[in-house]
Design a protein around this motif. Structure first.
Motif, PDB file in Angstrom:
ATOM      1  N   ASP A  67      11.823 -49.426  71.216  1.00  0.00           N
ATOM      2  CA  ASP A  67      11.010 -50.049  72.266  1.00  0.00           C
ATOM      3  C   ASP A  67       9.881 -49.135  72.719  1.00  0.00           C
ATOM      4  O   ASP A  67       8.789 -49.612  73.059  1.00  0.00           O
ATOM      5  CB  ASP A  67      11.882 -50.388  73.477  1.00  0.00           C
ATOM      6  CG  ASP A  67      12.998 -51.355  73.135  1.00  0.00           C
ATOM      7  OD1 ASP A  67      12.763 -52.251  72.304  1.00  0.00           O
ATOM      8  OD2 ASP A  67      14.108 -51.206  73.678  1.00  0.00           O
TER       9      ASP A  67
ATOM     10  N   ARG B 208      15.343 -46.916  72.757  1.00  0.00           N
ATOM     11  CA  ARG B 208      15.611 -48.351  72.714  1.00  0.00           C
ATOM     12  C   ARG B 208      16.764 -48.677  73.662  1.00  0.00           C
ATOM     13  O   ARG B 208      17.606 -47.828  73.942  1.00  0.00           O
ATOM     14  CB  ARG B 208      15.942 -48.824  71.301  1.00  0.00           C
ATOM     15  CG  ARG B 208      17.176 -48.208  70.695  1.00  0.00           C
ATOM     16  CD  ARG B 208      17.526 -48.876  69.372  1.00  0.00           C
ATOM     17  NE  ARG B 208      18.471 -48.107  68.604  1.00  0.00           N
ATOM     18  CZ  ARG B 208      18.261 -47.628  67.375  1.00  0.00           C
ATOM     19  NH1 ARG B 208      17.097 -47.834  66.783  1.00  0.00           N
ATOM     20  NH2 ARG B 208      19.182 -46.935  66.750  1.00  0.00           N
TER      21      ARG B 208
ATOM     22  N   THR C 254       6.865 -50.926  75.009  1.00  0.00           N
ATOM     23  CA  THR C 254       7.190 -52.342  75.161  1.00  0.00           C
ATOM     24  C   THR C 254       8.278 -52.619  76.186  1.00  0.00           C
ATOM     25  O   THR C 254       8.422 -53.774  76.590  1.00  0.00           O
ATOM     26  CB  THR C 254       7.638 -52.942  73.810  1.00  0.00           C
ATOM     27  OG1 THR C 254       8.792 -52.236  73.339  1.00  0.00           O
ATOM     28  CG2 THR C 254       6.529 -52.835  72.765  1.00  0.00           C
ATOM     29  N   ASP C 255       9.077 -51.619  76.604  1.00  0.00           N
ATOM     30  CA  ASP C 255      10.146 -51.966  77.538  1.00  0.00           C
ATOM     31  C   ASP C 255       9.625 -52.037  78.969  1.00  0.00           C
ATOM     32  O   ASP C 255       8.596 -51.464  79.326  1.00  0.00           O
ATOM     33  CB  ASP C 255      11.362 -51.043  77.399  1.00  0.00           C
ATOM     34  CG  ASP C 255      11.120 -49.599  77.825  1.00  0.00           C
ATOM     35  OD1 ASP C 255      10.171 -49.351  78.591  1.00  0.00           O
ATOM     36  OD2 ASP C 255      11.897 -48.721  77.410  1.00  0.00           O
TER      37      ASP C 255
END
Length: 612
Positions: free
Chosen positions: A344, A389, A418-419
């Motif tokens: 992520d 992640r 992206t997280d």
């Protein structure tokens, strides 16, 4: 059936476990060092020390010598209790002396017994007459017996007997050795000489000198004790000496020259590339790669994942407290490419090592041994790439990969972000939550199917048709539990009628991934199967009316553009099992449920499969 086990985990492979019983430790007797014995005993030790040191082999001496460095021999746990009975009054548990001796394992005492036995047998130190005056009375008469279960070394047996027949002897030896180690006449003799320059030489000299001191002291004490069993025999002398040495050296500082010699050895032995993995404790949303302590605070606002600190970097986790999985890789050169798949967040920073040997540790400094001293043992500029992640989930899926290589200082690079946690830490608006249908199947990891299985759903067929398509005989049913215990034999399958489909489950089997079997299963409708094993190999197969529509490994091989794959990121290898089971459910209209495993366990029916 054990009601403490969740329903979907019961049945075919459940094994009960029994924890070993551990005896309580026995208290140490309040024995003191008699007045006026240290000076004459020190003179005896000074005279005999060179002879004993010369008889001690370097390798076991070095093992003892490293005890103060935290590099102690591995202890060997023994299951079961031992009882020693004296005059009808038995005592359970280990004395501090036995605990110290057991901590050395079995090989080290036996090796030193073989090396020192003849020398100790001839040793007759002239000890002060009142050396044992503070000890309790020795047991010399009356019925007594010694009982031990399992294998026990000759050294351990002798010390265990002495603990009962001469109570206080071991304590007296340990206290005398500790006092003599600081005696002015012995301190120079206990230091490694100028010829000991390497790490192993210094450790061996340190260990041999203190063990020799303990051997002479133990021989002097036991020479006066004269217990009816064991007495001053070499196993008893060496056992008490080893226990006293272990207790002393674990608390004694290493020689001043040892740290530099150890670091030089470690530098010589260090090799690249290297990698390790383990579980790291997390407190306050952080762990670190660092040469020193983990800072209590760090600023993660720049990239939302990693903050450079003195001697390393701190990493911000999703969970506040608990543990996360961490992989570490140290390379000679930069990686050929940036691995974004399955992660992520990926951030790269520079940091400077002041001394080297940075470790991956939790805030309290704890870490598995394999993640300690990971980076090169020398100062310099390094690059660190952190992959993360599962931070948004905050569960067992959260994991990290740290990649380190030597490189000049450079600006940080955010390769992927992206997280939602990273966005919050950077002060950015959070992205929309993407639905993850595969999350509905995370229960499978903790079920009987967790390690390896194939789940197949068939429509348009009967249970008997499915059994025959697999190569089984509907009339030939056996116990699924018994089939599950026969490793390495013919494959087998369990089947279950579910709503408008038939569910076939293979525990540790793979026939549902066979193309010909899938064609046969789908002749009257559809068949979808998902296979996985302990080596992370997977196979997703979909067939309709005898024709294969898809047969591939998710995340590895390309796949056809089918509607059932919509919203499933098959290029991301995370949750591959769950994604495959979602595709099977969408394709056939049915997805496996925990209650299905309960029904399978309840029916206990399995069908052997004939090999094609």
């Amino acid at each position: 059936m054990n009601e403490a086990v969740p329903p979907h985990r019961r049945g075919i492979h459940s094994v009960p476990s029994v924890a070993p019983r551990v005896a309580a430790a026995a208290p140490e007797l309040p024995v003191t060092v008699p007045e006026g014995v240290l000076d004459p005993l020190a003179a005896v030790v000074v005279e005999a020390l060179p002879q004993i040191v010369a008889a001690i082999p370097p390798a076991p001496a070095a093992e003892l010598g490293r005890l103060g460095a935290g590099d102690s021999p591995r202890s060997e746990r023994r299951h079961g209790m031992r009882m020693v009975t004296v005059s009808g009054a038995g005592r359970l548990g280990r004395s501090p002396t036995m605990a110290a001796l057991d901590s050395l394992g079995s090989l080290l005492p036996e090796r030193l017994l073989g090396a020192l036995e003849l020398t100790v047998a001839a040793l007759a130190p002239a000890a002060p007459e009142h050396l044992t005056s503070t000890m309790p009375e020795v047991v010399r008469s009356g019925p007594f017996a010694f009982v031990a279960t399992g294998s026990e070394s000759e050294v351990s047996q002798a010390v265990r007997q002495l603990d009962q027949l001469a109570p206080g002897a071991a304590t007296l030896v340990a206290k005398l050795v500790a006092a003599l180690a600081g005696h002015e006449s012995l301190v120079p003799l206990l230091r490694p000489g100028p010829d000991a320059t390497g790490e192993a030489d210094i450790a061996a000299a340190h260990g041999a000198a203190h063990l020799a001191l303990a051997v002479i002291t133990a021989a002097a004490v036991l020479g006066q004790v004269r217990a009816p069993i064991a007495g001053a025999e070499p196993p008893a002398v060496i056992g008490l000496a080893l226990a006293a040495t272990a207790r002393l050296l674990r608390d004694l500082p290493m020689p001043p020259s040892y740290a530099g010699a150890l670091f030089a050895r470690q530098r010589t032995e260090y090799r690249l590339p290297r990698g390790a993995a383990g579980t790291i404790p997390v407190t306050g949303h952080r762990f670190a790669l660092t040469e020193g302590a983990v800072p209590e605070t760090a600023d993660f606002s720049s990239n939302g994942l990693v903050a450079v600190v003195d001697g390393g970097a701190a990493i911000h986790t999703g969970i506040a407290d608990g543990a996360v999985n961490v992989m570490s890789r140290v390379l000679e050169e930069p990686p050929d490419q940036v691995d974004l798949n399955g992660w992520d967040e990926v951030v790269e920073v520079s940091w400077r090592a002041a001394t080297g040997f940075a470790s991956v540790v939790g805030p309290d400094g704890t870490a598995p041994d394999q993640l300690r001293r990971q980076t090169p043992p020398w100062p310099g500029e390094y690059r660190l790439r952190v992959h993360a992640r599962g931070r948004d989930e905050g569960d067992e899926t959260e994991s990290y990969q740290l990649i380190v290589w030597a490189a000049p200082a450079a600006p940080e690079i955010v390769h992927k972000h992206t997280d939602r946690l990273g966005h919050r830490l950077r002060g950015e608006p959070e992205p929309a939550v993407r639905p993850k249908p595969e999350a509905a199947y995370r229960w499978v990891r903790q079920s009987l199917l967790g390690d390896a299985a194939t789940v197949t759903v068939v429509t348009g067929s009967t249970v008997d048709d499915v059994i025959r398509a697999f190569g089984g005989d509907p009339a030939h049913c056996e116990s699924a539990r018994e089939l599950g215990q026969r490793y390495g034999i013919e494959p087998w399958v369990t089947v279950l009628a579910v709503e408008d489909a038939v569910l076939a489950v293979e525990f540790n089997g793979w026939q549902g991934g066979n193309r010909e079997i899938m064609r046969a299963l789908s002749r009257s409708g559809r068949a979808g199967s998902m296979y996985w094993n302990v080596n992370a190999l997977t196979r997703l197969t979909l067939a309709e009316h005898g024709e294969l529509l898809a047969a591939f490994e998710p995340g590895i091989e390309p796949h056809p553009d089918l509607a059932v794959f919509e919203g499933l990121d098959l290029a991301d290898y995370r949750d591959k099992i769950g994604k495959g089971l979602v595709a099977v459910e969408r394709f056939t209209g049915y997805g496996i449920r925990p209650m299905d495993l309960d029904r399978i366990a309840g029916t206990d029916a399995g069908y052997p499969i004939s090999k094609p």
